[in-house]
Design a protein around this motif. Structure first.
Motif, short mmCIF file in Angstrom:
data_model
loop_
_atom_site.label_atom_id
_atom_site.label_comp_id
_atom_site.label_asym_id
_atom_site.label_seq_id
_atom_site.Cartn_x
_atom_site.Cartn_y
_atom_site.Cartn_z
N ALA A 74 14.34 45.90 49.35
CA ALA A 74 13.78 44.57 49.10
C ALA A 74 14.81 43.65 48.46
O ALA A 74 14.84 42.44 48.73
N ASP A 75 15.67 44.21 47.63
CA ASP A 75 16.70 43.40 46.98
C ASP A 75 17.77 42.94 47.97
O ASP A 75 18.41 41.91 47.77
N LYS A 76 17.95 43.70 49.05
CA LYS A 76 18.98 43.35 50.06
C LYS A 76 18.42 42.51 51.20
O LYS A 76 18.97 41.48 51.56
N MET A 77 17.31 42.99 51.78
CA MET A 77 16.74 42.31 52.95
C MET A 77 15.38 42.95 53.22
O MET A 77 15.29 44.13 53.51
N CYS A 78 14.33 42.15 53.15
CA CYS A 78 12.99 42.68 53.34
C CYS A 78 12.66 42.93 54.81
O CYS A 78 11.96 43.88 55.14
N GLY A 313 9.88 48.50 63.78
CA GLY A 313 11.03 48.91 62.97
C GLY A 313 11.18 48.08 61.71
O GLY A 313 12.31 47.79 61.29
N HIS A 314 10.08 47.70 61.09
CA HIS A 314 10.12 46.85 59.89
C HIS A 314 11.08 47.43 58.87
O HIS A 314 11.05 48.63 58.56
N THR A 315 11.93 46.59 58.33
CA THR A 315 13.04 47.04 57.51
C THR A 315 12.59 47.78 56.26
O THR A 315 13.09 48.87 55.94
N LEU A 316 11.64 47.22 55.52
CA LEU A 316 11.15 47.91 54.32
C LEU A 316 10.47 49.23 54.68
O LEU A 316 10.65 50.23 53.99
N ALA A 317 9.69 49.22 55.76
CA ALA A 317 8.98 50.43 56.17
C ALA A 317 9.96 51.54 56.55
O ALA A 317 9.78 52.70 56.18
N CYS A 318 11.00 51.18 57.30
CA CYS A 318 11.97 52.19 57.72
C CYS A 318 12.76 52.74 56.52
O CYS A 318 13.10 53.93 56.49
N ALA A 319 13.02 51.89 55.54
CA ALA A 319 13.68 52.38 54.32
C ALA A 319 12.79 53.42 53.62
O ALA A 319 13.28 54.45 53.15
N ALA A 320 11.49 53.13 53.58
CA ALA A 320 10.55 54.10 53.01
C ALA A 320 10.54 55.38 53.84
O ALA A 320 10.47 56.49 53.30
N GLY A 321 10.60 55.23 55.16
CA GLY A 321 10.59 56.38 56.05
C GLY A 321 11.81 57.27 55.87
O GLY A 321 11.70 58.50 55.86
N VAL A 322 12.97 56.67 55.73
CA VAL A 322 14.19 57.45 55.51
C VAL A 322 14.06 58.27 54.22
O VAL A 322 14.37 59.47 54.18
N ALA A 323 13.58 57.62 53.15
CA ALA A 323 13.42 58.32 51.88
C ALA A 323 12.41 59.46 51.98
O ALA A 323 12.62 60.55 51.43
N ALA A 324 11.30 59.21 52.69
CA ALA A 324 10.27 60.24 52.82
C ALA A 324 10.78 61.43 53.63
O ALA A 324 10.61 62.59 53.23
N VAL A 325 11.43 61.17 54.78
CA VAL A 325 11.95 62.26 55.61
C VAL A 325 12.97 63.08 54.83
O VAL A 325 12.98 64.33 54.90
N ASP A 326 13.84 62.41 54.09
CA ASP A 326 14.82 63.13 53.27
C ASP A 326 14.12 63.99 52.22
O ASP A 326 14.54 65.13 51.96
N TYR A 327 13.05 63.47 51.63
CA TYR A 327 12.33 64.22 50.59
C TYR A 327 11.70 65.48 51.17
O TYR A 327 11.75 66.56 50.56
N TYR A 328 11.08 65.36 52.34
CA TYR A 328 10.49 66.55 52.97
C TYR A 328 11.52 67.66 53.10
O TYR A 328 11.24 68.83 52.82
N LYS A 329 12.71 67.28 53.57
CA LYS A 329 13.74 68.29 53.84
C LYS A 329 14.37 68.81 52.55
O LYS A 329 14.51 70.03 52.36
N GLU A 330 14.75 67.90 51.64
CA GLU A 330 15.48 68.30 50.44
C GLU A 330 14.62 69.11 49.47
O GLU A 330 15.15 69.93 48.70
N HIS A 331 13.30 68.90 49.51
CA HIS A 331 12.41 69.63 48.59
C HIS A 331 11.65 70.76 49.29
O HIS A 331 10.68 71.29 48.73
N ASN A 332 12.07 71.12 50.48
CA ASN A 332 11.47 72.25 51.21
C ASN A 332 9.94 72.18 51.24
O ASN A 332 9.24 73.16 50.96
N ILE A 333 9.44 71.00 51.57
CA ILE A 333 7.99 70.78 51.54
C ILE A 333 7.25 71.71 52.49
O ILE A 333 6.18 72.24 52.16
N CYS A 334 7.80 71.95 53.68
CA CYS A 334 7.10 72.82 54.64
C CYS A 334 6.92 74.23 54.09
O CYS A 334 5.86 74.84 54.26
#
Length: 445
Positions: A74-78, A313-334
């Protein structure tokens, strides 16, 4: 913005908001804040979110990584129009193809939510095949827009059928419990019957006219209906036999919900298109999409894709998506989900043994439902299909009164907590469900 009291929020909501699947003016609990697996009303009452709201808040509420990603973007581009490339959109598309399987899946079309994902997958299937008919299940829900509603099988489609949309054909998908089968014993018989019925219906509609079979990988809102062994593989084989595209709706079942990043990965299949939403951002910002295989991707390299959304491909939504997908993998959610499945499944099976009102428990990962019955021996449902009975709403109200928030429809009590839930939290809140089922036994059985 002025600070309103809870009562003011509730009153304004009742006066001005048209609420989904409700009569206008219906009361709603005013919620002030949420964190982890909990949310609080304005009086400070705490509720355990045992349904991940609408099976979307997979990583719980106020996940710091997702919130910070939204703030930083949001600080860079919404927002930037779909015709431009942005880092979040490009990265998320790449990550989604990777977790689906880069050997098969090549591109992503982004939407704003699940219904739009299914709408656009339907359009793509018709363009790619040059065929018009879309087969979908009676026991299903694909969204509330015109095409998605007409593809849906449950009674919520009826309003959309006034005037309707062309080319939608329903077929009956298996529900082993309601159909009189025993899971683990009758799978082969059940699978063979339903596949034979589907193939016969495909011929009656003209296999050369069928563009796609659209299915939830595991039926969600209609009761977490897990298909018998071999059924999904059989549908895939029919699609291959007749040149039909297979679309797996992963809107509810995707992103770790079943212990796999995508639910279809529990079966020996590869769909042609995967529709998604909900868990990709955990609802923090609206986002959905369609992941397509090489055949579909290549078609639209030569032919213009006649699908367009201002916010694709809304910019804020995709930023949230990148963070969520990374969290699933990095925290071994499955892996965590599979561990918690043992706890949840064992408890729900005890509820079947203990309570007259529970006929069956279905659980895969943290995707679960209890089948509510009025006669367990005869498998008679508590509420007949399409009947607007007050029974399930009364059960939901009783649970919520005790701080256990979930949803249910007709004969189902859904239990789909955030995927970050701990064993301690499950053991704290599941006994509330046991208490309420005792009340149901005494009140309705």
């Amino acid at each position: 913005m002025s600070k309103l009291s809870g009562e003011e929020v509730k009153t304004i909501h009742q006066q001005y908001v048209m609420q989904s699947w409700s009569k206008s003016g219906s009361p709603a609990i005013p919620v002030e804040r949420a964190e982890g697996i909990y949310f609080w009303d304005y009086d400070g009452k705490k509720y355990a979110d045992m349904s991940s709201l609408l099976v979307c808040s997979n990583l719980g509420h106020q996940n710091k990584e997702i919130v910070n990603a939204i703030k930083e973007q949001a600080d860079k581009m919404c927002f930037m129009a779909p015709a431009y490339a942005t880092e979040p959109k490009s990265l998320l598309a790449k990550k989604l193809c990777e977790i689906a399987g880069e050997d098969t899946y090549k591109r992503v079309f982004f939407t704003n939510g699940g219904a739009e994902s299914n709408e656009n997958a339907i359009k793509m299937a018709r363009m790619v095949t040059g065929r018009s008919k879309i087969f979908s299940c009676y026991r299903s829900y694909h969204g509330a827009t015109l095409g998605a509603s007409n593809a849906s099988g449950d009674w919520r489609r009826f309003a959309a059928e006034i005037g309707g949309a062309n080319g939608f054909v329903k077929f009956m998908n298996p529900h082993m419990y309601q159909d009189g089968y025993t899971r683990g014993i009758d799978d082969k018989e059940c699978t063979e019957k339903y596949l034979a019925d589907l193939e016969r219906q495909l011929h009656y509609e003209g296999t050369e006219n069928v563009a796609a079979i659209l299915m939830e990988s595991i039926v969600g809102a209609n009761g977490v209906i897990i298909p018998p062994d071999g059924y999904m593989e059989g549908v895939r084989a029919l699609c291959d036999k007749y040149g039909i595209l297979m679309i797996c709706d992963e809107v509810m079942a995707g992103f770790g919900r079943t212990g796999k990043m995508f639910c279809w990965q529990n079966f020996d299949i590869k769909p042609d298109m995967i529709t998604f939403a909900k868990g990709v951002t955990c609802g923090y910002v609206q986002l959905g999409g369609v992941i397509v295989n090489e055949r579909v991707a290549k078609y639209f390299e030569e032919i213009i894709l006649q699908c367009g959304l201002t916010y694709s491909g809304h910019t804020l939504a995709c930023a949230a998506g990148v963070a969520a997908v990374d969290y699933y993998k990095e925290h071994n959610i499955c892996a965590h989900v599979k561990e918690m499945e043992k706890v949840l499944s064992a408890f729900l099976n005890k509820m079947v043994e203990k309570h007259k009102c529970i006929g069956e428990a279905r659980c895969i990962g943290l995707f679960a439902a209890l089948e509510v019955v009025k006669d367990k021996e005869k498998r008679i449902p508590m509420v007949e299909y399409g009947e607007h009975s007050p029974i399930i709403p009364s059960i939901m109200a009783e649970l919520k009164k005790r701080g256990f928030s979930t949803f249910g429809r007709e004969n189902n009590i859904n239990v789909c907590p955030p995927l970050i839930i701990t064993e301690e939290e499950l053991n704290e809140y599941l006994p509330i469900l046991d208490e309420v089922l005792t009340w149901v036994d005494e009140t309705y059985c």
